[in-house]
Design a protein around this motif. Structure first.
Motif, PDB file in Angstrom:
ATOM      1  N   LEU A 232       0.753  -1.364  -0.022  1.00  0.00           N
ATOM      2  CA  LEU A 232       0.548   0.063   0.172  1.00  0.00           C
ATOM      3  C   LEU A 232       1.012   1.536   0.591  1.00  0.00           C
ATOM      4  O   LEU A 232       1.918   1.699   0.957  1.00  0.00           O
ATOM      5  N   ASN A 233       1.101   2.046  -1.174  1.00  0.00           N
ATOM      6  CA  ASN A 233       1.811   2.854  -1.046  1.00  0.00           C
ATOM      7  C   ASN A 233       1.152   4.154  -1.025  1.00  0.00           C
ATOM      8  O   ASN A 233      -0.143   5.028  -2.190  1.00  0.00           O
ATOM      9  N   PHE A 234       1.236   5.052   0.266  1.00  0.00           N
ATOM     10  CA  PHE A 234       0.545   5.904   1.223  1.00  0.00           C
ATOM     11  C   PHE A 234       0.271   7.592   0.245  1.00  0.00           C
ATOM     12  O   PHE A 234      -0.465   8.237   0.555  1.00  0.00           O
ATOM     13  N   ASN A 235       1.925   7.256  -0.404  1.00  0.00           N
ATOM     14  CA  ASN A 235       1.528   8.156  -1.142  1.00  0.00           C
ATOM     15  C   ASN A 235       1.490   8.374  -1.604  1.00  0.00           C
ATOM     16  O   ASN A 235       0.357   9.652  -2.814  1.00  0.00           O
TER      17      ASN A 235
ATOM     18  N   GLY B  17      -2.180  11.338  -2.157  1.00  0.00           N
ATOM     19  CA  GLY B  17      -1.406  12.833  -3.256  1.00  0.00           C
ATOM     20  C   GLY B  17      -0.722  13.323  -2.729  1.00  0.00           C
ATOM     21  O   GLY B  17       0.133  14.459  -2.983  1.00  0.00           O
ATOM     22  N   ASP B  18      -0.222  12.734  -1.361  1.00  0.00           N
ATOM     23  CA  ASP B  18       0.959  13.600  -1.032  1.00  0.00           C
ATOM     24  C   ASP B  18       2.114  13.577  -0.889  1.00  0.00           C
ATOM     25  O   ASP B  18       2.594  12.041  -0.963  1.00  0.00           O
ATOM     26  N   ASN B  19       3.124  13.749  -0.764  1.00  0.00           N
ATOM     27  CA  ASN B  19       4.889  13.246  -0.374  1.00  0.00           C
ATOM     28  C   ASN B  19       5.012  13.256   0.624  1.00  0.00           C
ATOM     29  O   ASN B  19       5.059  13.909   1.801  1.00  0.00           O
ATOM     30  N   LEU B  20       5.220  11.856   1.883  1.00  0.00           N
ATOM     31  CA  LEU B  20       5.398  11.505   2.720  1.00  0.00           C
ATOM     32  C   LEU B  20       6.575  10.987   2.887  1.00  0.00           C
ATOM     33  O   LEU B  20       7.039  10.669   2.499  1.00  0.00           O
ATOM     34  N   THR B  21       6.489  11.614   4.469  1.00  0.00           N
ATOM     35  CA  THR B  21       7.692   9.839   5.423  1.00  0.00           C
ATOM     36  C   THR B  21       7.349   9.539   6.198  1.00  0.00           C
ATOM     37  O   THR B  21       6.613   9.825   6.864  1.00  0.00           O
ATOM     38  N   LEU B  22       8.546   9.122   7.114  1.00  0.00           N
ATOM     39  CA  LEU B  22       8.157   8.343   8.487  1.00  0.00           C
ATOM     40  C   LEU B  22       8.060   9.663   9.575  1.00  0.00           C
ATOM     41  O   LEU B  22       6.836   8.881  10.295  1.00  0.00           O
ATOM     42  N   ASN B  23       7.731  10.616   9.332  1.00  0.00           N
ATOM     43  CA  ASN B  23       8.373  11.983  10.409  1.00  0.00           C
ATOM     44  C   ASN B  23       6.795  12.194  10.392  1.00  0.00           C
ATOM     45  O   ASN B  23       5.699  12.783  10.647  1.00  0.00           O
ATOM     46  N   THR B  24       5.626  12.389   8.955  1.00  0.00           N
ATOM     47  CA  THR B  24       4.267  13.172   8.221  1.00  0.00           C
ATOM     48  C   THR B  24       3.437  12.306   8.966  1.00  0.00           C
ATOM     49  O   THR B  24       3.552  11.003   9.468  1.00  0.00           O
TER      50      THR B  24
ATOM     51  N   GLY C   8      -3.710   9.392   5.077  1.00  0.00           N
ATOM     52  CA  GLY C   8      -3.373   7.661   4.736  1.00  0.00           C
ATOM     53  C   GLY C   8      -4.310   6.806   5.326  1.00  0.00           C
ATOM     54  O   GLY C   8      -5.122   5.972   4.913  1.00  0.00           O
ATOM     55  N   ILE C   9      -4.170   7.040   6.910  1.00  0.00           N
ATOM     56  CA  ILE C   9      -5.154   5.877   7.019  1.00  0.00           C
ATOM     57  C   ILE C   9      -7.078   6.149   6.877  1.00  0.00           C
ATOM     58  O   ILE C   9      -8.127   5.336   6.928  1.00  0.00           O
ATOM     59  N   VAL C  10      -7.317   7.163   6.730  1.00  0.00           N
ATOM     60  CA  VAL C  10      -8.654   7.825   7.124  1.00  0.00           C
ATOM     61  C   VAL C  10      -9.059   7.789   4.764  1.00  0.00           C
ATOM     62  O   VAL C  10      -9.597   6.670   4.806  1.00  0.00           O
ATOM     63  N   LYS C  11      -8.078   7.979   3.936  1.00  0.00           N
ATOM     64  CA  LYS C  11      -8.161   7.400   2.441  1.00  0.00           C
ATOM     65  C   LYS C  11      -8.598   5.819   2.827  1.00  0.00           C
ATOM     66  O   LYS C  11      -8.957   5.482   2.095  1.00  0.00           O
ATOM     67  N   LEU C  12      -7.713   4.995   3.458  1.00  0.00           N
ATOM     68  CA  LEU C  12      -7.818   3.380   3.515  1.00  0.00           C
ATOM     69  C   LEU C  12      -9.167   2.963   3.600  1.00  0.00           C
ATOM     70  O   LEU C  12      -9.421   2.347   3.219  1.00  0.00           O
TER      71      LEU C  12
END
Length: 112
Positions: free
Chosen positions: A28-31, A35-42, A47-51
């Motif tokens: 699952l590619n949360f980026n 549609g956002d540029n994510l890092t582990l600190n994002t 992402g969870i709401v989209k899922l």
């Protein structure tokens, strides 16, 4: 008939957000999902709401398919908007039956 498969779920997410990468792995590619540029600190909230929204939409599609086939609807994932017009909130519910003999090692797919 529509089922609760990763293939069906991928149709509810942004293109390419869910893919089979081989070796028994689904990614699952949360980026891509957000549609956002994510890092582990994002923040993981979007992402969870989209899922969860995708799972809710898939459950609705499964139920439409089941009703057309004269089968009872399932309970899996649902979404509601709660709160007030000034402060709305999403509320998600996930329900999965459990085989009590094996408990969480044997979750029942409600479409089976």
């Amino acid at each position: 008939m529509t089922t609760l498969s990763f293939s069906a779920l991928s149709e509810k997410l942004a293109a390419g957000a869910l893919e089979f990468v081989g070796n028994n792995q689904v990614k699952l590619n949360f980026n891509l999902a957000t549609g956002d540029n994510l890092t582990l600190n994002t923040s993981c909230v979007k992402g969870i709401v989209k899922l969860m929204q995708a799972l809710s939409a898939l459950t609705e599609q499964v139920n439409e398919s089941r009703i057309s086939a004269n089968l009872p609807p399932i309970q899996f994932t649902s979404q509601q908007i709660t709160g007030t017009p000034e402060a709305p909130e999403f509320e998600f519910t996930v329900r999965v039956k459990v085989d009590t003999a094996l408990f969480v090692d044997n979750l029942d797919d409600p479409t089976d």
